[in-house]
Enzyme design. Structure first.
Site, PDB file in Angstrom:
ATOM      1  CB  SER A 164      23.149 -68.341  35.062  1.00 32.04           C
ATOM      2  OG  SER A 164      22.455 -69.386  34.435  1.00 32.04           O
ATOM      3  CD  GLU A 200      14.956 -70.449  38.857  1.00 31.77           C
ATOM      4  OE1 GLU A 200      14.880 -71.183  39.867  1.00 31.77           O
ATOM      5  OE2 GLU A 200      15.878 -70.503  38.027  1.00 31.77           O
ATOM      6  CD  GLN A 248      18.608 -70.584  41.510  1.00 31.94           C
ATOM      7  OE1 GLN A 248      18.591 -70.272  40.315  1.00 31.94           O
ATOM      8  NE2 GLN A 248      17.520 -70.996  42.124  1.00 31.94           N
ATOM      9  CD  GLU A 279       9.677 -82.210  29.749  1.00 34.87           C
ATOM     10  OE1 GLU A 279      10.526 -81.511  30.345  1.00 34.87           O
ATOM     11  OE2 GLU A 279       9.515 -82.141  28.511  1.00 34.87           O
TER      12      GLU A 279
HETATM   13  C1  LIG Z   1      20.390 -71.970  30.576  1.00 33.00           C
HETATM   14  C2  LIG Z   1      20.337 -72.606  31.928  1.00 33.00           C
HETATM   15  C3  LIG Z   1      20.681 -71.869  33.040  1.00 33.00           C
HETATM   16  C4  LIG Z   1      20.665 -72.457  34.302  1.00 33.00           C
HETATM   17  N1  LIG Z   1      21.042 -71.695  35.371  1.00 33.00           N
HETATM   18  C5  LIG Z   1      21.088 -72.273  36.589  1.00 33.00           C
HETATM   19  C6  LIG Z   1      21.584 -71.550  37.706  1.00 33.00           C
HETATM   20  O1  LIG Z   1      21.961 -70.391  37.586  1.00 33.00           O
HETATM   21  N2  LIG Z   1      21.654 -72.153  38.897  1.00 33.00           N
HETATM   22  C7  LIG Z   1      21.252 -73.430  39.075  1.00 33.00           C
HETATM   23  O2  LIG Z   1      21.285 -73.912  40.194  1.00 33.00           O
HETATM   24  N3  LIG Z   1      20.772 -74.168  38.036  1.00 33.00           N
HETATM   25  C8  LIG Z   1      20.700 -73.625  36.798  1.00 33.00           C
HETATM   26  N4  LIG Z   1      20.226 -74.352  35.727  1.00 33.00           N
HETATM   27  C9  LIG Z   1      19.888 -75.776  35.958  1.00 33.00           C
HETATM   28  C10 LIG Z   1      18.433 -76.124  35.792  1.00 33.00           C
HETATM   29  O3  LIG Z   1      17.682 -75.686  36.886  1.00 33.00           O
HETATM   30  C11 LIG Z   1      18.353 -77.653  35.611  1.00 33.00           C
HETATM   31  O4  LIG Z   1      19.014 -77.952  34.393  1.00 33.00           O
HETATM   32  C12 LIG Z   1      16.940 -78.173  35.532  1.00 33.00           C
HETATM   33  O5  LIG Z   1      16.294 -78.060  36.776  1.00 33.00           O
HETATM   34  C13 LIG Z   1      16.869 -79.645  35.054  1.00 33.00           C
HETATM   35  O6  LIG Z   1      17.717 -80.493  35.731  1.00 33.00           O
HETATM   36  P1  LIG Z   1      18.715 -81.456  34.926  1.00 33.00           P
HETATM   37  O7  LIG Z   1      19.439 -80.603  33.971  1.00 33.00           O
HETATM   38  O8  LIG Z   1      19.501 -82.197  35.927  1.00 33.00           O
HETATM   39  O9  LIG Z   1      17.791 -82.441  34.120  1.00 33.00           O
HETATM   40  P2  LIG Z   1      17.175 -83.828  34.652  1.00 33.00           P
HETATM   41  O10 LIG Z   1      16.511 -83.590  35.942  1.00 33.00           O
HETATM   42  O11 LIG Z   1      18.204 -84.891  34.579  1.00 33.00           O
HETATM   43  O12 LIG Z   1      16.070 -84.091  33.555  1.00 33.00           O
HETATM   44  C14 LIG Z   1      16.270 -84.826  32.327  1.00 33.00           C
HETATM   45  C15 LIG Z   1      14.926 -84.953  31.607  1.00 33.00           C
HETATM   46  O13 LIG Z   1      14.031 -85.715  32.421  1.00 33.00           O
HETATM   47  C16 LIG Z   1      12.828 -85.012  32.641  1.00 33.00           C
HETATM   48  N5  LIG Z   1      12.317 -85.304  33.983  1.00 33.00           N
HETATM   49  C17 LIG Z   1      12.991 -85.283  35.144  1.00 33.00           C
HETATM   50  N6  LIG Z   1      12.173 -85.577  36.169  1.00 33.00           N
HETATM   51  C18 LIG Z   1      10.954 -85.796  35.646  1.00 33.00           C
HETATM   52  C19 LIG Z   1       9.678 -86.141  36.175  1.00 33.00           C
HETATM   53  N7  LIG Z   1       9.470 -86.299  37.492  1.00 33.00           N
HETATM   54  N8  LIG Z   1       8.663 -86.276  35.317  1.00 33.00           N
HETATM   55  C20 LIG Z   1       8.837 -86.101  33.993  1.00 33.00           C
HETATM   56  N9  LIG Z   1       9.997 -85.777  33.423  1.00 33.00           N
HETATM   57  C21 LIG Z   1      11.050 -85.625  34.241  1.00 33.00           C
HETATM   58  C22 LIG Z   1      13.224 -83.553  32.521  1.00 33.00           C
HETATM   59  O14 LIG Z   1      12.111 -82.751  32.216  1.00 33.00           O
HETATM   60  C23 LIG Z   1      14.251 -83.593  31.408  1.00 33.00           C
HETATM   61  O15 LIG Z   1      13.588 -83.585  30.190  1.00 33.00           O
HETATM   62  C24 LIG Z   1      20.259 -73.796  34.460  1.00 33.00           C
HETATM   63  C25 LIG Z   1      19.894 -74.536  33.329  1.00 33.00           C
HETATM   64  C26 LIG Z   1      19.947 -73.965  32.075  1.00 33.00           C
HETATM   65  C27 LIG Z   1      19.567 -74.797  30.895  1.00 33.00           C
END
Ligand SMILES: Cc1cc2nc3c(=O)[nH]c(=O)nc-3n(C[C@H](O)[C@H](O)[C@H](O)COP(=O)(O)OP(=O)(O)OC[C@H]3O[C@@H](n4cnc5c(N)ncnc54)[C@H](O)[C@@H]3O)c2cc1C
Lengths: 400, 386
Positions: A154, A237, A112, A370
């Site tokens: 992933s 998902e 994805q 969150e």
């Molecule tokens: C093990 C793992 C596998 C993954 N696999 C895939 C994959 O296969 N394909 C893919 O596309 N993605 C994948 N992801 C990505 C995953 O979808 C994102 O990490 C996730 O959506 C969070 O985005 P970010 O990491 O940019 O965090 P950020 O969006 O930068 O968030 C940082 C912090 O801010 C908080 N936050 C952000 N916005 C808000 C809000 N509006 N209100 C309150 N709090 C908020 C978040 O909860 C978090 O605590 C994977 C992630 C992990 C950990």
């Protein structure tokens, strides 16, 4: 209408024609797909029989009892959980016929390509560009040239295909200028680099897309409607992550309970109290999932689905944390820090320390807790939305 | 213990966790009755009247709707329904902290009588009276008694059938005409029926934390009773009643929690501070969303217990322990959040939030605390204490 009796008969026929003991694994899986017993709620000809989803359990039970091979959902979870329902809803007949069978049998792994360094929770802010090359006046045909970077992907190292969202019109507000594609991971310009994670292994990757050509026939949904298509993927998902059917004391709590029974010398009263509390919570979560499934099979989906992933994440983290603590000196050790490229996540096959660390991802992957709490508060409880300043601004004018 | 691998096993049949159309119809009837005559504001107004129970509301629920006889077979004067239907009534009663003795009389006392020899007139007659709702009966044990915890009866029966002793904190004792008294007799445990108005019975009232469920201390001083059951029969009748009571209390707790969450969402979406509805602040939204998830899980746990009781499943003790251990804290948390997120108005007497907090906290102690139910669970699923 296909009923349980009918499915049992068809399953028996499949087993008679392809006895598991005497059939190659892949041949059996293909035959099962062709018999419509892969996912019974899918259409005929696409691995299903248009039967109620709840009846899948009947088939699975019969096949498990007969020792039939399974299609290894650990490795192909993204394909099964996310790509397939999206293809089913938005794909053309040709796409479905070509892609669903090898997806289900596991011959072709999916990944994805959604998240980007600058777009995670705010996924619609993504910057990967898709620019059209050729095509007709009406807006179809030709190719799309993709440039950008994805992250946390992933299984990208195993994948033949990817679901991909990219920006096709930076002049529109962020949700409206996105389109949805199927990307061939073997195409020139796709580069996959392992990204090592907290557990030591590299389950996910960075993916660099440089001048990747995707024919317009591999677009899902209309140009500019990609966010709507992505909603289907994301909803599925969350259900896929939180919604698998488990027996009482199945999953992580089962491992913790087994530890407790096996190691009487490590027991303390405090750990006992906390284990019982977690056991009760795990059972309540299991029953909530069960209730959700009963609602679905009666065609009355409830909002419980939005909550299951939240509950699953919290419990996985608390239970695995408890387990490390319970194991005392053994909890100080780790099984293996070698950088490995695993085929899938195996929670119960490794040690408590691995479970503890990997579970930290449960509240991040597929939407953080969150963000899910926001969704429950706004869509289920109807509370007022967060103030939005970026909704009607063209993506190119957003501060970055 | 039916799959041989895990001591916790898997329940033999899948429980039905949904509501049937008949159950929804019953809910609609009960809800409209409570909306007319038992809204929280009405309950509040009635609190300081002489009688803790709303007699008119009880008659309408018990007799007109026929809820008092749900658990009683038709040939014994009841409606021949099951714990699943009674659970629906309790959800609705919980949603308005109804001051009626439904749980104590129509569930616990009725189940105790059903556990005795129903062929005997001494059992059938009071059963029919309770089922009709014309009379209220209570099991004379402290309201904190957990299933299996009533064996040490505080009352003694003499060889002549007279009772002596004292039972404290009996729920709904004040309005009850019939007392079902577990006793230590000369030949072991027994269950007696005693008229509350009989000579030698005194009911002293206590001021309860939960004003909507009165408590009384009962004193027996040579009171004359009727023997209903003795020995093992008496013990299982009392245990069965407490198990049903604890299992269905979970549905009342679900109703309490539901009201608290719904009312908090409604209020915070309207109340404006800092130029925004306070319900639009994420710190509050997340608390309400988390609570919603707990309420959704409480519903599954409570439904599971009601279904296990209704089908007389061997899984019932486990289902009840899980439901109590889970639902009691959820109701308390919901009521606490309700008071807090209402701000100052949540602390006032005139706002009904306190009725729900008092009910939720008392319910947490009732019929075994969550800790006691977790202890019971430890035995049932082979997670032994250190
Ligand atoms: C093990 C793992 C596998 C993954 N696999 C895939 C994959 O296969 N394909 C893919 O596309 N993605 C994948 N992801 C990505 C995953 O979808 C994102 O990490 C996730 O959506 C969070 O985005 P970010 O990491 O940019 O965090 P950020 O969006 O930068 O968030 C940082 C912090 O801010 C908080 N936050 C952000 N916005 C808000 C809000 N509006 N209100 C309150 N709090 C908020 C978040 O909860 C978090 O605590 C994977 C992630 C992990 C950990």
């Amino acid at each position: 209408m296909t009923d349980a009796e009918d499915l049992r008969r068809r399953t028996a026929e499949l087993l008679a024609a392809h006895p598991p003991a005497a059939t190659q694994r892949l041949d059996f899986l293909r035959a099962r797909f062709d018999a419509g017993l892969a996912w019974v709620h899918f259409p005929e000809g696409l691995g299903g029989l248009d039967a109620p989803r709840s009846l899948q359990a009947v088939v699975d039970a019969e096949l498990a009892a007969a020792g039939a091979p399974d299609n290894d959902p650990g490795r192909i979870g993204i394909g099964l959980g996310m790509a397939a329902p999206t293809l089913l809803r938005f794909g053309t007949d040709e796409q479905k016929r070509r892609l669903l069978r090898p997806l289900w049998t596991g011959e072709e792994v999916w990944c994805q390509l959604f998240s980007e360094p600058g777009a995670g929770s705010d996924l619609a802010a993504l910057a990967t560009r898709a620019v059209r090359d050729g095509g007709d006046e009406a807006g179809s045909g030709g190719d799309w040239i993709i440039d950008g970077q994805k992250v946390w992907t992933s299984s990208a190292h195993l994948a033949r295909w990817a679901i991909l969202i990219a920006r096709t019109d930076p002049g529109l507000p962020k949700h409206r200028g996105i389109s949805y594609f199927i990307c061939d991971m073997t195409d020139p310009g796709v580069e996959v680099r392992p990204l090592r994670q907290i557990t030591g292994e590299a389950e996910f990757n960075e993916v660099f897309l440089t001048g990747v050509r995707i024919p317009d026939s591999r677009r899902l949904g209309a140009v500019g409607e990609g966010w709507k298509v992505a909603q289907t993927t994301l909803m599925n998902e969350r259900v896929a992550i939180g919604g698998s059917r488990i027996p009482r004391e199945g999953g992580m709590i089962g491992v913790a309970a087994a530890d407790w029974r096996a190691r009487p010398e490590l027991r303390t009263h405090d750990l006992h109290q906390r284990l019982l509390t977690l056991w009760v919570e795990a059972e309540a979560a299991r029953l909530t999932g069960e209730r959700l499934r009963q609602q679905l099979s009666q065609g009355q989906p409830g909002p419980e689905g939005s909550g299951m992933k939240l509950a699953f994440a919290r419990l996985a983290q608390e239970i695995s944390g408890w387990e490390v603590e319970f194991l005392a000196e053994d909890g100080l050790t780790y099984d293996d820090w070698t950088m490995r490229r695993p085929d899938g996540v195996d929670f119960t096959g490794r040690e408590a320390g691995y479970r503890y660390l990997r579970a930290k991802g449960n509240s991040i992957e597929g939407g953080t807790s969150e963000v899910l709490l926001n969704i429950v508060a706004e869509r289920v409880l109807g509370l007022p939305p967060e103030p939005r300043t970026d909704k009607d601004v063209a993506w190119k004018d957003l501060p970055r | 213990m039916n799959d041989g691998t895990s001591p916790a096993g898997t329940p033999a049949a899948d429980p039905d966790l949904l509501y049937s159309a008949d159950e929804e119809a019953l809910r609609a009837a009960v809800r409209s009755l409570f909306a007319d005559r038992g809204a929280p504001a009405t309950v509040l107004a009635g609190l300081e009247s002489a009688s803790a129970h709303d007699a008119g509301l009880w008659r309408a629920l018990a007799t007109d709707i026929g809820a008092a006889g749900l658990l009683v077979p038709e040939k014994l004067g009841g409606a021949g329904a099951s714990a699943r239907e009674a659970a629906v009534v309790l959800e609705e009663a919980g949603r308005c902290v109804a001051p009626v003795p439904y749980l104590t009389s129509a569930v616990i006392a009725v189940t105790a009588l059903l556990g005795c020899d129903r062929g005997r007139e001494e059992v059938a007659a009071p059963l029919a009276a309770l089922a009709g709702g014309g009379s209220v009966g209570v099991l004379a044990v402290p309201w904190t008694t957990a299933p299996g915890g009533a064996s040490e009866g505080a009352v003694r029966a003499g060889a002549d059938g007279t009772l002596t002793g004292r039972v404290t904190s009996v729920a709904d004792a004040a309005g009850a005409a019939l007392l079902l008294v577990p006793v230590r007799g000369p030949d072991g445990p027994a269950l007696y029926a005693v008229e509350a108005a009989a000579d030698g019975v005194r009911t002293g009232s206590v001021t309860p934390l939960d004003l909507t469920r009165p408590l009384g201390h009962l004193t027996f001083d040579g009171a004359r009773g009727t023997l209903l059951a003795s020995g093992e029969r008496a013990r299982t009748a009392v245990d069965g009643a407490l198990l049903a009571g604890a299992g269905l209390l979970a549905s009342e707790q679900l109703g309490v929690a539901e009201w608290c969450l719904a009312e908090t969402v409604r209020y915070t979406a309207e109340r404006t501070q800092f130029g925004r509805p306070v319900g639009s602040f994420q710190a509050l939204k997340h608390r309400m969303a988390a609570l919603w998830l707990e309420v959704a899980s409480a519903r599954a746990a409570a439904r599971n217990a009601a279904d296990a009781l209704a089908t007389d499943s061997p899984d019932a003790p486990l289902a009840v322990a899980v439901a109590q251990a889970y639902c009691a804290p959820v109701a308390v948390r919901a009521a606490q959040e309700c008071v807090q997120l209402h701000g100052g108005i949540g602390m006032t007497w005139e706002h009904p939030a306190h009725l729900f907090l008092k009910r939720a906290k008392s319910d947490e102690l009732a019929l075994g605390s969550p800790g006691r139910h977790r202890e019971a669970l430890a035995g049932l699923v082979a997670l032994d204490a250190p």
